[in-house]
Design a protein around this motif. Structure first.
Motif, PDB file in Angstrom:
ATOM      1  N   MET A   1       0.806  -1.208   0.000  1.00 29.75           N
ATOM      2  CA  MET A   1       0.000   0.000   0.000  1.00 29.75           C
ATOM      3  C   MET A   1       0.845   1.266   0.000  1.00 29.75           C
ATOM      4  O   MET A   1       0.505   2.252  -0.670  1.00 29.75           O
ATOM      5  N   ARG A   2       1.945   1.277   0.738  1.00 29.64           N
ATOM      6  CA  ARG A   2       2.780   2.477   0.763  1.00 29.64           C
ATOM      7  C   ARG A   2       3.361   2.773  -0.614  1.00 29.64           C
ATOM      8  O   ARG A   2       3.359   3.927  -1.076  1.00 29.64           O
ATOM      9  N   VAL A   3       3.845   1.732  -1.281  1.00 30.56           N
ATOM     10  CA  VAL A   3       4.410   1.923  -2.618  1.00 30.56           C
ATOM     11  C   VAL A   3       3.321   2.307  -3.609  1.00 30.56           C
ATOM     12  O   VAL A   3       3.518   3.186  -4.472  1.00 30.56           O
ATOM     13  N   LEU A   4       2.153   1.671  -3.495  1.00 28.44           N
ATOM     14  CA  LEU A   4       1.054   1.946  -4.422  1.00 28.44           C
ATOM     15  C   LEU A   4       0.555   3.382  -4.280  1.00 28.44           C
ATOM     16  O   LEU A   4       0.336   4.086  -5.280  1.00 28.44           O
ATOM     17  N   ILE A   5       0.386   3.845  -3.051  1.00 28.87           N
ATOM     18  CA  ILE A   5      -0.079   5.217  -2.836  1.00 28.87           C
ATOM     19  C   ILE A   5       0.977   6.223  -3.288  1.00 28.87           C
ATOM     20  O   ILE A   5       0.666   7.225  -3.951  1.00 28.87           O
ATOM     21  N   LEU A   6       2.242   5.987  -2.937  1.00 31.96           N
ATOM     22  CA  LEU A   6       3.311   6.895  -3.364  1.00 31.96           C
ATOM     23  C   LEU A   6       3.392   6.966  -4.887  1.00 31.96           C
ATOM     24  O   LEU A   6       3.524   8.057  -5.471  1.00 31.96           O
ATOM     25  N   GLY A   7       3.314   5.800  -5.553  1.00 31.88           N
ATOM     26  CA  GLY A   7       3.341   5.784  -7.012  1.00 31.88           C
ATOM     27  C   GLY A   7       2.195   6.573  -7.609  1.00 31.88           C
ATOM     28  O   GLY A   7       2.378   7.338  -8.577  1.00 31.88           O
ATOM     29  N   HIS A   8       0.995   6.425  -7.020  1.00 28.78           N
ATOM     30  CA  HIS A   8      -0.171   7.159  -7.513  1.00 28.78           C
ATOM     31  C   HIS A   8       0.011   8.669  -7.367  1.00 28.78           C
ATOM     32  O   HIS A   8      -0.354   9.436  -8.266  1.00 28.78           O
ATOM     33  N   VAL A   9       0.547   9.083  -6.228  1.00 32.08           N
ATOM     34  CA  VAL A   9       0.754  10.514  -5.996  1.00 32.08           C
ATOM     35  C   VAL A   9       1.742  11.089  -7.017  1.00 32.08           C
ATOM     36  O   VAL A   9       1.525  12.177  -7.571  1.00 32.08           O
ATOM     37  N   ILE A  10       2.816  10.348  -7.291  1.00 37.16           N
ATOM     38  CA  ILE A  10       3.796  10.811  -8.289  1.00 37.16           C
ATOM     39  C   ILE A  10       3.156  10.903  -9.670  1.00 37.16           C
ATOM     40  O   ILE A  10       3.383  11.877 -10.408  1.00 37.16           O
ATOM     41  N   LEU A  11       2.352   9.910 -10.040  1.00 37.89           N
ATOM     42  CA  LEU A  11       1.656   9.952 -11.333  1.00 37.89           C
ATOM     43  C   LEU A  11       0.794  11.205 -11.439  1.00 37.89           C
ATOM     44  O   LEU A  11       0.811  11.909 -12.463  1.00 37.89           O
ATOM     45  N   ALA A  12       0.027  11.493 -10.394  1.00 34.08           N
ATOM     46  CA  ALA A  12      -0.854  12.661 -10.416  1.00 34.08           C
ATOM     47  C   ALA A  12      -0.053  13.957 -10.506  1.00 34.08           C
ATOM     48  O   ALA A  12      -0.431  14.885 -11.243  1.00 34.08           O
ATOM     49  N   LEU A  13       1.073  14.044  -9.784  1.00 35.79           N
ATOM     50  CA  LEU A  13       1.883  15.262  -9.810  1.00 35.79           C
ATOM     51  C   LEU A  13       2.508  15.496 -11.188  1.00 35.79           C
ATOM     52  O   LEU A  13       2.543  16.635 -11.686  1.00 35.79           O
TER      53      LEU A  13
END
Length: 442
Positions: A306-318
């Protein structure tokens, strides 16, 4: 897993190599652009469906047998493609290729989920995702070089290398005993009808095919309620956590393939870059993603999905937000942005697939991972078609404005996916905080 990843790299590169060769194919065999698009879309549709079919069959048939069938079909179809001279033969070769190509994507995750312990599984799945990311990045470069110096038929020669990998993989794979089963032929046919009709409706913008798709889905839903051993196991959809992950997987591919579709257009139309320069601009991000794969796998195994998945999602959005604001200013923005975007997409997919394998019971691994792959690939195809429609609807505006409009739509998808992901994270925490008996019932 490294040998398997190399095979997956070849198969996925077979998708992106042909994108840059379409103008040459259209000129050589004398077809229209609409017919030429079927060289790409027919492979995409067949690849998505064969991925699901091989994954589902892995619940009851040995992986060695399925791999032999898939790679032999893919290899022989590629050899045949080297000698095609007309559109009908070329289309038949591409469809036959897609019928075998799904074996690598579908069964790779099944092998990782079935034979690699959970504490080391993140590294294996990250390796698979790295092969995919590298193929998407290097495919246009390889395709452009081969088309320019050898000819587009040489692309089939590259894919035929899977025949060399087959004996190596058969030696490395564990032996399995087949299980008795009854194959749901009606369910398989309806699954094919669902996917083909909906994807055709989107890519061709056809209300007729949309109506066919809706009817086929209704019939399939009715058949699922009456069948004891259905092709798509209805028990999968009884799991709300699995349904949330399906939406997230769909969204990740919407963002990834949508961005990969728009970036070359921006480079070509706003900055007048050649196909080779476009490939060289995108390639560093894909190469960095492959380099970071081993570290991403360790982070997943150490810190959790979950930590990697959420961090990856945030980077994609940014990154999408930055592209929305300043993508038309310089090609360097795309090069630097994709250096962050590609590893984030690869890490998101790796952690998502690992999390999916964690929540699925062992008897649903094949069908569950296969359906996840189908939904992901459907998301990619859907994204490219919808991005094209959005661009067409913005013709009265400048090109820069049209691309910003599409990126705004992709940002909206990323926000929706993050919302679903946080809901999944909260519900998962609530279940794991309960006593064992209550958590199991929940």
């Amino acid at each position: 897993m490294p040998v398997w990843t190399f095979g997956l790299f070849i198969v996925l590169m077979n998708t992106t190599m042909f994108n840059v060769s379409i103008p040459s194919i259209i000129g050589d065999i004398g077809i229209s652009a609409s017919l030429g698009s079927w060289i790409i879309s027919s492979y995409s549709i067949g690849y998505a469906l064969s991925t699901m079919i091989y994954s589902r069959l892995s619940d009851v048939l040995s992986i060695r047998r399925l791999l032999s069938v898939g790679l032999v079909i893919l290899g022989l179809a590629s050899v045949f493609g080297v000698f095609v001279e007309n559109f009908q033969a070329l289309l038949a070769a591409r469809i036959a290729q897609s019928a075998g190509a799904g074996v690598t994507a579908g069964l790779g995750l099944v092998i990782a989920s079935r034979y690699i312990p959970y504490e080391r599984r993140g590294r294996a799945i990250s390796m698979i995702s790295a092969g995919s990311a590298t193929a998407f990045g290097l495919g246009p470069i390889v395709g452009g070089l081969i088309t320019e110096y050898i000819g587009w038929k040489g692309l089939f020669g590259v894919t035929s290398l899977v025949l060399v990998l087959l004996p190596v993989l058969l030696r490395l794979l564990p032996k399995e005993q087949p299980k008795p089963f009854r194959f749901d032929m009606l369910g398989a046919v309806l699954t094919v009808a669902n996917a083909v009709s909906i994807l055709t409706a989107v890519t061709q913008r056809s209300f007729f095919w949309l109506a066919v798709g809706i009817i086929s889905i209704a019939v399939h839903t009715w058949a699922l309620k009456r069948s004891n051993e259905s092709f798509i196991n209805p028990k999968l959809f009884a799991e709300p956590m699995y349904r949330k992950l399906l939406f997230v997987g769909f969204s990740i591919l919407v963002l990834n393939l949508g961005n990969l579709f728009i970036m070359p257009l921006v480079l070509a139309n706003l900055f007048r870059d050649s196909p080779l320069i476009i490939g060289l601009t995108i390639a560093p991000g894909a190469i960095l993603s492959a380099f970071l794969a081993r570290f991403v796998g360790r982070w997943i195994d150490r810190y959790g999905n979950m930590r990697v998945l959420i961090l990856g999602h945030v980077i994609l959005a940014l990154v999408l937000f930055v592209f929305w604001k300043i993508i038309g200013t310089s090609p360097v923005v795309i090069l630097v942005g994709y250096l962050f975007f590609s590893p984030a997409a690869s890490a998101s997919l790796s952690s998502l697939n690992n999390e999916t394998s964690r929540i699925l019971p062992s008897n649903l691994i094949g069908s569950g991972m296969g359906f996840m792959q189908l939904i992901q690939f459907f998301g990619g195809s859907f994204s490219v078609a919808v991005c094209g429609i959005l661009l067409d609807n913005q013709k009265k505006y400048s090109l820069a404005h049209a691309y910003e409009y599409v990126y705004a739509a992709l940002i909206a998808v990323s926000i929706c996916s993050l919302f679903v992901l946080f809901r999944y994270f909260l519900s998962n925490r609530q279940v794991t905080s309960l006593p064992d008996n209550e958590a199991r019932s929940t």
